[in-house]
Design an enzyme around this catalytic site. Structure first.
Site, PDB file in Angstrom:
ATOM      1  N   HIS A 135      -5.207-103.576 -17.427  1.00  0.00           N
ATOM      2  CA  HIS A 135      -4.162-103.562 -18.454  1.00  0.00           C
ATOM      3  C   HIS A 135      -4.494-102.546 -19.536  1.00  0.00           C
ATOM      4  O   HIS A 135      -5.659-102.361 -19.896  1.00  0.00           O
ATOM      5  CB  HIS A 135      -4.001-104.954 -19.069  1.00  0.00           C
ATOM      6  CG  HIS A 135      -3.132-105.850 -18.240  1.00  0.00           C
ATOM      7  ND1 HIS A 135      -3.229-107.217 -18.279  1.00  0.00           N
ATOM      8  CD2 HIS A 135      -2.164-105.566 -17.338  1.00  0.00           C
ATOM      9  CE1 HIS A 135      -2.349-107.733 -17.443  1.00  0.00           C
ATOM     10  NE2 HIS A 135      -1.700-106.759 -16.854  1.00  0.00           N
ATOM     11  N   ASP A 137      -4.197-102.540 -22.669  1.00  0.00           N
ATOM     12  CA  ASP A 137      -4.912-102.988 -23.868  1.00  0.00           C
ATOM     13  C   ASP A 137      -6.383-103.273 -23.569  1.00  0.00           C
ATOM     14  O   ASP A 137      -7.127-103.726 -24.435  1.00  0.00           O
ATOM     15  CB  ASP A 137      -4.224-104.200 -24.508  1.00  0.00           C
ATOM     16  CG  ASP A 137      -4.168-105.394 -23.577  1.00  0.00           C
ATOM     17  OD1 ASP A 137      -4.224-105.190 -22.356  1.00  0.00           O
ATOM     18  OD2 ASP A 137      -4.064-106.538 -24.074  1.00  0.00           O
ATOM     19  N   ASP A 242      -9.574-111.007 -20.062  1.00  0.00           N
ATOM     20  CA  ASP A 242      -8.484-111.972 -19.918  1.00  0.00           C
ATOM     21  C   ASP A 242      -8.722-112.746 -18.637  1.00  0.00           C
ATOM     22  O   ASP A 242      -9.147-112.184 -17.642  1.00  0.00           O
ATOM     23  CB  ASP A 242      -7.140-111.238 -19.831  1.00  0.00           C
ATOM     24  CG  ASP A 242      -6.811-110.542 -21.141  1.00  0.00           C
ATOM     25  OD1 ASP A 242      -7.548-110.760 -22.130  1.00  0.00           O
ATOM     26  OD2 ASP A 242      -5.834-109.767 -21.173  1.00  0.00           O
ATOM     27  N   GLU A 267     -11.373-114.606 -24.576  1.00  0.00           N
ATOM     28  CA  GLU A 267     -10.040-114.300 -25.103  1.00  0.00           C
ATOM     29  C   GLU A 267      -9.421-115.592 -25.618  1.00  0.00           C
ATOM     30  O   GLU A 267      -9.827-116.689 -25.224  1.00  0.00           O
ATOM     31  CB  GLU A 267      -9.156-113.720 -23.985  1.00  0.00           C
ATOM     32  CG  GLU A 267      -8.872-114.698 -22.854  1.00  0.00           C
ATOM     33  CD  GLU A 267      -7.404-114.790 -22.496  1.00  0.00           C
ATOM     34  OE1 GLU A 267      -6.579-114.640 -23.418  1.00  0.00           O
ATOM     35  OE2 GLU A 267      -7.087-115.012 -21.318  1.00  0.00           O
TER      36      GLU A 267
END
Lengths: 705, 900
Positions: A135, A137, A242, A267
């Site tokens: 991802h 981010d 994540d 997270e």
């Protein structure tokens, strides 16, 4: 009652022998000096994992755990991104001198300097970069960091991440160019950067340099997502990235081994949300789509090309297959096409169900899902279209939306959360009734819309489940919204009794305590005594167990052999000996002269009962206190003779006095408690044969005051 | 070869040398060879046993043990010898101090005693404990695993097991925990402290580092937790604690542990866990629980029950943060094993609370969308089970999901879905409609499912009679055959709706009555495909009769039967069946008529079939009595029709047991005779027939030492007078008027004595060829029902013209070919028949064409009948007392003769 799980005692060979208590929970400074100076350590407990070694390897090594604070040793975390926010994950962790960067993401909500982590805060060089998943981010700033900032060290990520990340990055670049935004890196940078990446496999041990060891664990979330375990010397930690604790259509649940950890950085996207059954949301999704296409409507699903799109593909594909539906399912992005090829080949990263059925059918062989052509937008008949970007923030998804929105039979399905300000968000909140088309004409929004959350992040219960499973000594939260994080932080601290941090961007967290393992050879007689069971059963009303009822005194079992040894450290070499050998060892080390071993302990008591007497506890004050104690002890231990010698109490070899020496070597650290009450220290010493009595007296003194 | 190996072995033993591996190998080849002589094997056995005692610490001892084990399993006759030998070497190795080996021998002994049922090894407790405390880990492990077979006292076992849960070796801990779980069954522990200690230790070990230990700990937690619950004062809390502890394990990282945890949850019994805790295990959202915790916390302040409140709040807190939604996690699990285990325990727990069952069924219905067939199947199976117990109530919004399974691509799923649908309860007519239309749609896509779909429709209709008749009335017009257009009569859809209309009047709630009768005549045209679908419910003939009657009769019959005298609506509810049973249960649906109309049907369930049939037959007998009275008022033809209807009705039964078949046969004849009696004209032979009957009745009455009824006396008198008086017919008419048919009730078992005679290959068109003047062997197959072996029979064969009758005595004891179940015997024999040529000439019906032989004729038998030789046995007095004259006479005949 001091039991098997109590921390060890240090005792010195010098007279009087100093014994200090090392509490496990406190992270304050603890005396390591006695150990370093070649003294004695007697320890209890903590040997179980060591004794799993085969007894044939005798004399085997013992690992002794000593908690200590050493400024050079420990874990330091510098949060460059995702501190109290979601976006641009980036944490620099220094473990015992080794510096690792976990994730190097960009913030999609910013287009200025804020978009990238502030790399200028990094002091010194990095030993490696580990990326958890593809991802943006989590990986978006990597090309910038390597090609522009100039990082040239090793980069680790899993195989799927390495395969899919360039797709994401290039797609991002393309959209930026389309929007006229100039990024800080180019397509060449991406490919140059990806060349430096070392792919790793799950549970593969990677040795970085001499000291650092990293290992990836399955994290769910997206294909190739990993949790990273890092270990330097005796300090170890896990960075989760994540993750998802429940399996979904194509991915499994996060899977990790029980590890001995000092720190877990997790997270906390859904720090306070508890999600109920995933089946229910799937059912709603399918029903809405099914109802729409059966009625002849068109379904628009704006979604990002990778990750959730595949999940929904499989969901719909499976449903279409089962229900024998013939309505076409389109996807719009070329990115998806290429990604699907990768998904098909990376089956080992999916969940068990998909792996099980691979022999029959590759779940990513999507029969019903075909690529979309713009000319089909207004083709008659029902269809389902996956169009990027999600949230209807522009591009094809918005274009199609404008075409389809005026019809009542059509449906817009928003599969995830939409950021405020986007058309998706307005639509979801029911505020959108009209929309201006390109030619300034107005479009009435009549289509239905459904907003469902298909999140791949774990919920608050999942976070707690993982933390409880790993039971680290410290926890740190990143990747979440500040108010929610602080609620979760409190929950973790109260339920698990560990310290939890939620630093902001740029924040530095020092985990003061690290674990030191001492390797010690065992004596033959200790090793032998470890082999034979030596348990004893007793009835005692313990407290602190999960379900102490205080109604019956349950049977408990203790087995001394696995808990008791005496560690003898001489000239840097450690040896664990059996307690019967202690005297012999002492004679040897005391150059032939027999020595008496005294155990000592100086413990503080904070009590309101003592406030009037303490503060300036004079000689008379301490004497009267001892008098009270003597009386009480003789009540509690009628079988022994409690002698009040004025300045101290004596029971056999046990001697107890009020300690006024601030630098008492037997003293352990401060006990946590109400600081408004003053501490009174009691110093005591005893011989080995009176050990049980001494421990009993100490605990009753603690309880009675 | 055999000798060679043997001598070498013996030599090596003589030399007191330890056996070498090579010899062991040859010995093994001897042992496994089935042709090796027994003597060689026993000498090998001896050598091996001796080697055990002499081998010292040789590693070969282990191999020797294995060989001995092989001998015991391959030669069961020698297992005792092996056992004894091993036992003695056990003690010798004990005394030699070789404890590891001793426990190894013990393990072999234990496995031997398991396999061959050898006597238990009675080991001294002290020896056992001392062995356990020795340093050898393998030995300890073996001892623990076999401890229960060594005859050690439970308290000693407990101490050892409990103590060794602290062992640093995980497999020892596991074995100890397994031992504890086994001990929980022996019911010898009553000390609460001891039980609680064991429970707590197991709870501690739920956090063990090893998977195998954790899963063993789960078993101990449930077993000892149940004991603790039974023994503890504070039952409520303890039960919940056990449940909650188990719920906290379901998030374990090991699949094995999770499976075990759900298994254990299934063992939780009703009173153990409170409903709110149970409900919370289905949802992760803990709002309600948080309130409860706050309550518990606030009550901590109060003095009374303080520790209790503290405990409650602590336990609940733990549950809220760890255990909530345990089942949700289980059902969503990645691993099928876990899902399966969770479903299994759900099946057990749904009985504990209706609310829990409702929520669980919601969850399960949502699961029907899972992409693995196995998971969907598991969910459906669970739903099916719950539906069978009336625990599934499908909501409107779930219908979509539920109906989806009917259209599933996998036929296993479709089958399972239909199975579930059979017993599911739908709350609204809309749900019913959509279910029916889904089934119909499914029928279009998967025509191969037709039969099963019809069966489901039938059950659905029966379960929801009201809805079914509504639906049928809505679509009634579409069902009319339209001959101009396409032949819609052929469509499966029409047939399906017709099935529904068949089922509606049979509904459990008796609410589906208003079906237009002409539909049934349409249904007749589909009889083939419909009866295929309803094969498990009724056969084609029954269905046809039912349909015919239904279509002829007016639909108003159901209403005209008064409720207080439910003559025929004997519709038995389908008993809720277990999964296992439902497959084997056979159904019989028998339509029955009243005055020519179908009133209702009997669905008889073969389990309690007998009493139901008796009841039903009594109803018919009652009706017959009414008809008799009816017949007396000279409505003869009407009465006759009714009687023949009754007759048909009775003949439609296919009873399953001999008792009910006796009763059926009796009733049938009772009705038949009545029908005859009613119309018989007063012929000239009447007097003779009557007097014969009377004399028979008298002899019967004498045997049963019973008084003749007044009617019998009257008949006797009339007969006496009839000889003198010319006005006899008048007297008889009077007599008939005085006769009244009493209500006859079948109470007990009636045995129907009967025989069937078949001449294979013979009928009147195919006479038997024979040569006149020579005896001919006529093959006869006789089946005897309920004829005891003492009774002797004779077979009479009468030729076509009745001129020749030959009698043959049969001894059933001699000629029986096979004895079937329930007093059924079969005789198959050639019966000799001989006739003089002249007689045969007249007897033959057909002549063989000239050219072959004049002498070959064919025999046609007019009548063959079996008669018993003795007539001593008589019907039970109970029966006799109840019978009126006519029936007594008939009964007498019928009980003895069965005419072919």
């Amino acid at each position: 009652f001091l039991g098997i799980n109590d921390p060890g005692f240090l005792l010195s060979r010098h007279r009087p022998l100093a014994i200090s208590n090392c509490p496990t929970t406190s992270s304050d400074d603890l005396p390591l000096q006695p150990l370093a100076a070649g003294r004695w350590l007697r320890f209890l407990g903590k040997l179980l994992p060591v004794l799993r070694w085969p007894p044939q390897a005798c004399p085997f090594l013992l690992l002794v755990e000593i908690r200590q604070s050493a400024p050079a040793m420990g874990i330091e975390c510098l949060v460059l991104g995702a501190g109290q926010e979601i976006g641009k994950s980036c944490v620099i962790v220094t473990i015992n001198g080794m510096r690792i960067m976990f994730d190097c993401g960009m913030h999609l909500g910013h287009s200025d300097e804020e978009r990238y982590p502030d790399f200028s805060l990094i002091d010194g060089s990095l030993d490696c970069v580990v990326i958890t998943h593809f991802h943006l981010d989590h990986i978006g700033a990597l090309p910038y960091f390597t090609e522009v900032v100039g990082y040239n060290g090793p980069i680790y990520m899993t195989y799927p991440t390495k395969a899919l990340a360039p797709l994401m990055l290039e797609d991002f670049l393309r959209i930026s160019v389309g929007r006229g935004v100039e990024e800080k890196f180019t397509a060449e940078d991406i490919s140059a950067c990806m060349k430096k990446v070392t792919p790793i496999d799950l549970k593969q041990n990677i040795q970085v340099g001499k000291d650092l060891q990293i290992r990836a664990y399955y994290a769910g979330h997206v294909l190739g997502a990993a949790m990273v375990y890092a270990k330097v010397g005796d300090a170890s930690m896990v960075y989760t990235g994540d993750y998802n604790m429940t399996p979904d259509r194509h991915l499994g649940a996060a899977q990790i081994d029980p590890l001995e950890l000092d720190l877990v950085i997790t997270e906390s996207t859904y720090a306070t949300t508890v999600r109920d059954s995933k089946y229910a949301s799937e059912r709603k999704f399918l029903k809405a789509v099914h109802d729409c296409v059966v009625a002849g409507g068109k379904v628009l699903i704006p979604t990002f090309a990778l990750g959730r799109a595949q999940e929904l593909f499989i969901l719909l594909e499976d449903y279409w297959e089962r229900m024998n539906l013939k309505v076409p399912i389109y996807f719009s992005s070329g990115l998806t096409k290429q990604a699907n090829i990768y998904y098909k080949t990376l089956m080992s990263w999916t969940n068990k169900k998909i792996k099980d059925t691979i022999a029959l059918q590759n779940a990513f062989n999507l029969k019903h899902v075909v690529s979309f052509d713009r000319s089909q937008i207004n083709a008659p008949g029902p269809c389902v279209l996956f169009a990027s970007p999600g949230m209807l923030s522009g591009g094809l998804s918005l274009e199609v939306f404008k075409q389809w929105a005026p019809s009542e039979v059509n449906l817009v399905m928003l599969p995830g959360h939409c950021v405020a300000g986007t058309i998706g968000h307005k639509l979801a909140s029911g505020k959108l009734t009209k929309l201006y088309a390109d030619n300034n004409s107005q479009i009435e929004i009549r289509c239905k819309n459904v907003n469902l959350s298909f999140s791949a992040h774990t919920d608050s219960k999942g976070i707690m489940d993982l933390l409880k499973f790993l039971s680290p000594k410290h926890a740190m939260l990143v990747h979440g919204e500040k108010p929610r994080m602080s609620i979760l932080k409190k929950k973790i601290e109260s339920e698990m009794g560990i310290k939890c941090y939620d630093p902001p961007n740029g924040g530095l967290v020092k985990i003061p305590s690290a674990t030191v393992h001492v390797k010690a050879q065992t004596s033959d007689s200790f090793a032998k005594s470890c082999q034979s069971p030596n348990f004893s059963l007793s009835r005692c009303s313990t407290s602190g167990a999960v379900l102490s009822t205080d109604l019956a005194s349950p049977l408990t079992v203790t087995d001394d052999r696995v808990g008791e040894a005496i560690l003898f450290v001489d000239g840097g070499k450690a040896r664990g000996v059996h307690k019967d050998e202690l005297e012999l060892e002492l004679i040897v080390s005391g150059e032939g002269k027999p020595q008496v071993v005294l155990f000592g302990h100086c413990f503080p008591i904070r009590s309101k009962n003592l406030t009037n007497a303490t503060g300036r506890l004079g000689l008379s004050g301490s004497r009267s206190l001892l008098k009270v104690l003597a009386l009480e002890l003789s009540h509690l231990f009628p079988q022994v003779d409690v002698q009040n010698m004025g300045d101290f109490l004596q029971v056999g070899s046990f001697i107890l006095s009020v300690c006024t020496n601030a630098s008492c070597t037997r003293r352990s650290s401060e006990v946590p408690g109400d600081p408004s009450t003053t501490c009174t220290y009691f110093c005591c010493s005893w011989c080995m044969e009176d050990e049980k009595l001494a421990l009993a007296i100490i605990s009753s003194v603690r309880n009675s005051l | 070869m055999e000798q060679q190996v043997r001598s070498v072995c013996e030599l090596s033993l003589d030399a007191e040398k330890p056996l070498c591996l090579q010899f062991m190998a040859s010995m093994r080849s001897l042992i496994v060879n089935p042709h090796t002589s027994n003597s060689t094997i026993s000498s090998t056995l001896e050598i091996l046993i001796r080697s055990l005692q002499h081998a010292g610490d040789s590693p070969l001892r282990h191999h020797a043990l294995k060989l001995l084990d092989d001998i015991a399993s391959l030669r069961p006759s020698l297992s005792t010898a092996v056992f004894d030998g091993l036992r003695s070497s056990f003690y010798s190795s004990l005394s030699a101090g070789s404890s590891t080996f001793a426990s190894e021998i013990l393990a072999t002994l234990a496995s031997l005693s398991d396999k061959h049922g050898n006597p238990e090894i009675e080991l001294d407790d002290r020896i056992f404990v001392s062995l356990c405390f020795l340093p050898s880990v393998t030995g300890r492990l073996q001892l623990l695993t076999n401890a229960e077979r060594l005859g050690i006292g439970a308290s000693v076992l407990f101490t050892v097991f409990f103590g060794l849960t602290k062992d640093p070796y995980p497999y020892v801990r596991k074995a100890a925990l397994d031992g504890l779980a086994g001990l929980s069954r022996c019911n010898e522990f009553e000390d609460v402290g001891l039980i609680e200690g064991c429970f707590r230790r197991a709870v501690e070990l739920l956090r063990d580092a090893e998977d195998c230990v954790r899963s063993a700990a789960v078993r101990v937690v449930i077993e000892w937790g149940t004991m603790l619950f039974a023994a503890h004062k504070e039952k409520d809390t303890m039960g919940n604690v056990v449940f909650i502890q188990l719920c906290c394990v379901v998030r374990d990282m090991s699949v094995e542990v999770r499976v075990e945890a759900f298994k254990a949850l299934g063992k939780v019994t009703e009173s153990m866990v409170s409903e709110e805790i149970l409900l919370q295990s289905l949802s992760k959202i803990t709002g309600a629980l948080e309130k409860k915790i706050a309550q518990a916390k606030s009550s901590e302040g109060k003095k009374e029950n303080r520790s209790q409140a503290q405990l409650t709040s602590r336990v609940l807190q733990m549950f809220a943060s760890n255990g909530a939604g345990a089942f949700l996690h289980g059902l969503e699990d990645e691993f099928h094993e876990v899902v399966k285990s969770a479903c299994c325990s759900l099946r057990k727990l749904v009985h504990l609370s209706a609310e829990f069952a409702a929520q669980a069924s919601n969850l399960l219905i949502n699961m029907l969308n899972d992409h693995t067939v196995a998971v969907r199947l598991e969910a459906l199976e669970t739903l099916h089970y719950m539906a069978g117990h009336g625990l599934v109530n499908v909501q409107k919004e779930q219908m979509h999901m539920f109906l989806g399974t009917l259209a599933d691509k996998s036929d296993i799923i479709r089958y399972a879905a239909r199975r579930t649908f059979r017993s599911v309860k739908l709350s609204e007519v809309d749900c019913f409609r959509s279910s029916v239309s889904s089934l119909l749609k499914n029928l279009e896509v998967h025509p191969q499912d037709e039969a099963d779909t019809f069966s489901v429709l039938f059950h659905l209709g029966r379960n929801h009679g009201n809805f079914a008749s509504q639906v049928i009335n809505d679509v009634c017009d579409q069902l009319e055959p339209v001959f101009e257009g396409t032949l819609s009569l052929d469509s499966a859809n029409t047939a399906a709706y017709l099935v529904l209309s068949i089922s509606a009047p049979l509904s459990k709630d008796h609410r589906g009555k208003h079906i237009p009768p002409h539909l049934y005549s349409f249904a007749v045209t589909h009889i083939g495909r419909i009866s295929l679908g309803l094969g498990d419910i009724m056969d084609q003939t029954t269905l046809l009769t039912y349909l015919t009657e239904k279509s002829i009769s007016a639909s108003s019959v159901a209403e005209c039967i008064p409720e207080e005298h439910p003559r025929s609506p004997v519709v038995h509810d389908i008993p809720s069946q277990d999964d296992n049973k439902s497959n084997t249960t056979s159904w019989q649906l028998v339509p029955c008529e009243s005055s020519g109309n179908i009133a209702a049907t009997i669905v008889s369930y073969n389990q309690n079939d007998d009493t139901d049939i008796l009841k039903y037959l009594n109803l018919i007998l009652g009706r017959v009595r009414d008809i008799w009275l009816f017949g007396k008022s000279s409505c003869n033809s009407e009465a006759l029709r009714t009687l023949s209807a009754c007759k048909e009705e009775v003949s439609m039964y296919r009873p399953n047991s001999p008792e009910s078949s006796g009763a059926c046969a009796f009733t049938l004849h009772y009705v038949q005779v009545l029908a005859k009696g009613n119309v018989s004209c007063w012929g000239t032979t009447l007097t003779t027939r009557l007097s014969a009957t009377i004399s028979q009745v008298e002899s019967l009455l004498q045997e049963g030492s019973m008084e003749p009824s007044s009617f019998v006396t009257q008949v006797k008198q009339t007969l006496n007078q009839a000889g003198i008086l010319s006005t006899a017919p008048l007297f008889f008419k009077k007599l008939a008027d005085t006769f009244s048919l009493g209500q006859f009730t079948l109470r007990s078992k009636i045995t129907h004595v009967s025989a069937e005679l078949v001449i294979p290959g013979y009928d009147s068109h195919h006479p038997l060829p024979f040569i006149p003047g020579l005896p001919v062997a006529i093959p006869v197959d006789i089946t005897l029902h309920n004829i005891s072996s003492e009774g002797r029979l004779w077979l009479s064969l009468t030729s076509d013209d009745g001129q020749l009758t030959q009698v043959l005595f049969l001894d059933p004891n001699l000629q029986v070919v096979s004895v079937g179940a329930k007093m059924k015997k079969k005789i198959s024999m050639p019966a000799p028949f001989y006739g003089p040529p002249k007689v045969l000439n007249s007897a033959r019906r057909e002549y063989i064409p000239r050219g072959l032989s004049d002498n070959i004729a064919k025999l046609a038998i007019r009548r063959a009948r079996l008669q018993p030789r003795e007539t001593r046995n008589c019907p039970s007095t109970e029966l006799g007392r109840c019978l009126g004259l006519l029936f007594k006479n008939w009964a007498l005949q019928e009980c003895w003769y069965y005419w072919i």
